[in-house]
Enzyme design. Structure first.
Site, short mmCIF file in Angstrom:
data_model
loop_
_atom_site.label_atom_id
_atom_site.label_comp_id
_atom_site.label_asym_id
_atom_site.label_seq_id
_atom_site.Cartn_x
_atom_site.Cartn_y
_atom_site.Cartn_z
N ASP A 1 0.85 -1.19 0.00
CA ASP A 1 0.00 0.00 0.00
C ASP A 1 0.89 1.24 0.00
OD1 ASP A 1 -2.61 1.16 0.10
OD2 ASP A 1 -3.22 -0.47 1.42
N ASP B 1 -3.22 4.59 -2.48
CA ASP B 1 -4.37 5.09 -1.73
C ASP B 1 -4.79 6.48 -2.24
OD1 ASP B 1 -6.02 4.60 0.80
OD2 ASP B 1 -5.16 6.57 1.24
N GLU C 1 -6.37 3.79 -6.22
CA GLU C 1 -7.69 4.03 -5.65
C GLU C 1 -8.12 5.43 -6.08
OE1 GLU C 1 -9.92 3.85 -1.29
OE2 GLU C 1 -7.98 4.85 -1.49
N HIS D 1 -10.97 -3.20 2.81
CA HIS D 1 -10.92 -2.76 4.20
C HIS D 1 -11.85 -1.59 4.49
CE1 HIS D 1 -8.22 -0.20 1.97
NE2 HIS D 1 -8.26 0.68 2.94
N ASP D 2 -12.40 -0.96 3.45
CA ASP D 2 -13.28 0.20 3.62
C ASP D 2 -14.75 -0.10 3.36
OD1 ASP D 2 -11.33 2.06 4.36
OD2 ASP D 2 -10.91 2.63 2.29
#
Length: 568
Positions: free
Chosen positions: A110, A216, A275, A348-349
């Protein structure tokens, strides 16, 4: 059917290996605890590599393991070149990387570089007013206003985590921008020194042997320099700054520069996935067009926004399946030929898809496998989030005391402060909160679901007694076995990895029917995304996948039934 690829496709398959790959996301804090302190770690991951091998995945995406104060569970990074002691050491990381590579699995890290932690040395230096002041975005109060008072913020932007997107620093008399938590100050990408520092970090990890990055909120790094006010929706006090920082004015320039400074000239092939909340199909086509050399693929959010209400995800609306299917079709056709889709339900979100869009009660297995079929057989690279492959569900949170996510906790406080009944606020979090994805991986029916010998940092879902990996790996018709078959099909059938996508119309609005076509072969797919039997145009061909035993009525799909057949 020949499985040999045409020469031009073979060349693409070698350079763009991720077209036939399946990625598995690990959220380390919740995957497996190797030392008994209640928090997942690198040692725990190493103990379960066989699970990944059995599933057949090609890539692990590892959520942040860097040093962090933990304000946003690791997405507030204080050191980009280290491992947080709670997860282990750099030596532990190297061991995991070696373990994965030895089993033929790549590792993607990440990359969180829209913002840092407020404890990162860069920000500590910037806040002190020394030589890195312009590494972050600082502005004085509005003219005529006193810093720190309501309404004195430099503009009206709201934070993704509630409240203004500006934090006042009394020592310097200025505000700094934070699109997320106040402890996550935004970096100033207009500063070339910032960009060089980020590229140096990326090169450092690639030199260590990793295989790419998931980036991210990467489409938020370029802000309009004048930072104007955003539009204010009815009933809101703060404005939406997204038009002024989402897919911003220099974003394509920055990503092309990143490709040149980090990846160009390196031997081997790497994966870059960005993302990109709020991005459109047209902009995503720019990001992922190979000729532009920016990103390999992006995560868009349109399909996971179809059940959001007017005020956002915590005001959920009923799912309209036809709307969801139209979103899929638009992205499939929009990126065809000069772009690439990432395919995901969970991360994860996001809350657990079998609870969100499926039926985690009566049709738990059927809906979990139907949703998986609808996703994995589209054109693009599928992502599996830990626990998805065994049908993990949302958590029945008893109170806010069990919650750990800053977004949910701030929402609850703000909503209750605005007059919403506390029980209703918690009900909304049970459905849409991010902590649903962060409960411990359910390895067994034993203590703490086999996640830890200590007290887990977040509660284990009580249904782990019946929903767990150990049980499913023994069952021929389990959700795990079905996911394994989906992964195998992508590896074995060129039509799944390389075929085009054509939507097929269906007599029933809740049926996702489509074809994949490649090299004289067609894969026809029909998935019933409802809990009732529905009519279909019969599929003819060689069956390759079904989530029900027995042929059934060829003109009817049973509740949550999925079928796929090969046609020549």
């Amino acid at each position: 059917m020949s499985t040999d690829l045409a020469p031009e496709i073979a060349d693409v398959a070698t350079a763009q290996w991720w077209r036939s790959a399946v990625v598995y996301q690990i959220y380390p804090r919740s995957f497996a605890d190797g030392n008994g302190d209640g928090i997942g770690d690198l040692a725990g991951i190493r103990q379960h590599v066989d699970h990944l091998v059995d599933l057949g995945v090609d890539v692990v995406w590892l959520s942040p393991v860097y040093p962090s104060p933990g304000d946003d569970n690791g997405y507030d990074i204080s050191d980009y070149r280290g491992i947080d002691p709670v997860f282990g050491t750099l030596e532990d990381f190297d061991g995991l990387l070696e373990d994965l590579h030895a089993r033929g699995i790549k590792l993607v890290m990440d990359l969180v570089v829209n913002h840092t932690s407020d404890e990162h040395p860069w920000f500590v230096d910037s806040r002190s007013g020394r030589d890195k002041r312009d590494w972050y975005i600082w502005r004085p109060p509005r003219p005529g206003r006193v810093g720190g008072e309501p309404g004195a913020e430099p503009n009206n932007w709201s934070s993704f985590f509630s409240g203004p997107a500006w934090q006042y620093d009394a020592a310097s008399g200025e505000y700094y921008l934070h699109l997320f938590s106040a402890r996550q100050p935004d970096l100033n990408w207009e500063n070339a020194d910032v960009r060089r520092a980020v590229y140096n970090v990326m090169n450092w990890w690639l030199d260590r042997g990793i295989d790419g990055f998931r980036m991210d909120v990467i489409n938020l790094i370029s802000k309009r320099s004048e930072l104007p006010d955003g539009p204010v929706a009815s009933g809101r006090q703060l404005g939406d700054g997204f038009p002024h920082y989402g897919d911003g004015p220099r974003i394509h320039e920055f990503l092309a520069e990143m490709r040149r400074e980090v990846f160009a000239g390196r031997p081997g092939a790497f994966l870059t996935v960005g993302e990109t909340p709020g991005t459109t199909v047209d902009v995503a086509r720019h990001y992922t067009d190979p000729a532009r050399a920016e990103l390999d693929m992006v995560f868009h959010f349109e399909h996971v926004g179809v059940d959001h209400g007017p005020s956002g995800k915590f005001e959920p609306a009923p799912l309209a399946v036809p709307v969801l299917l139209d979103v899929f079709e638009r992205w499939q056709t929009g990126l065809a030929g000069a772009g690439w889709n990432s395919l995901y339900w969970n991360n994860h979100d996001q809350p657990r898809v079998v609870s969100r869009f499926g039926d985690d009660g009566r049709f738990w297995r059927e809906s979990a496998t139907a949703l998986a079929t609808a996703l994995h057989l589209q054109r693009g690279t599928p992502y599996i989030f830990q626990g998805e492959e065994i049908g993990m569900t949302n958590m029945p949170w008893a109170s806010t005391d069990e919650l750990r996510d800053i977004e949910s906790l701030r929402y609850h406080a703000e909503a209750v402060g605005s007059g919403l009944d506390p029980a209703e606020a918690l009900t909304r979090i049970r459905r849409m909160g991010r902590d649903n994805a962060r409960t411990p991986m359910q390895w067994s029916s034993g203590r703490n679901a086999g996640f830890s010998s200590g007290t887990p940092w977040i509660a284990v879902n009580p249904n782990a007694e019946r929903i767990n990996a150990e049980a499913q790996r023994r069952q021929r018709d389990s959700i795990f076995a079905y996911y394994r078959e989906l992964v195998r099909l992508r590896h074995d059938l060129p039509v799944v990895a390389h075929g085009n996508f054509v939507r097929r119309r269906s007599p029933a609005a809740d049926v996702f029917a489509f074809s994949r076509r490649f090299d004289g072969t067609e894969l026809a797919v029909a998935v019933n995304l409802s809990g009732r039997a529905v009519p279909i145009a019969p599929l003819t061909g060689v069956p390759v996948l079904a989530n029900y035993d027995g042929a059934g009525d060829p003109a009817t799909l049973r509740p949550w039934e999925a079928r796929a057949v090969l046609q020549h």
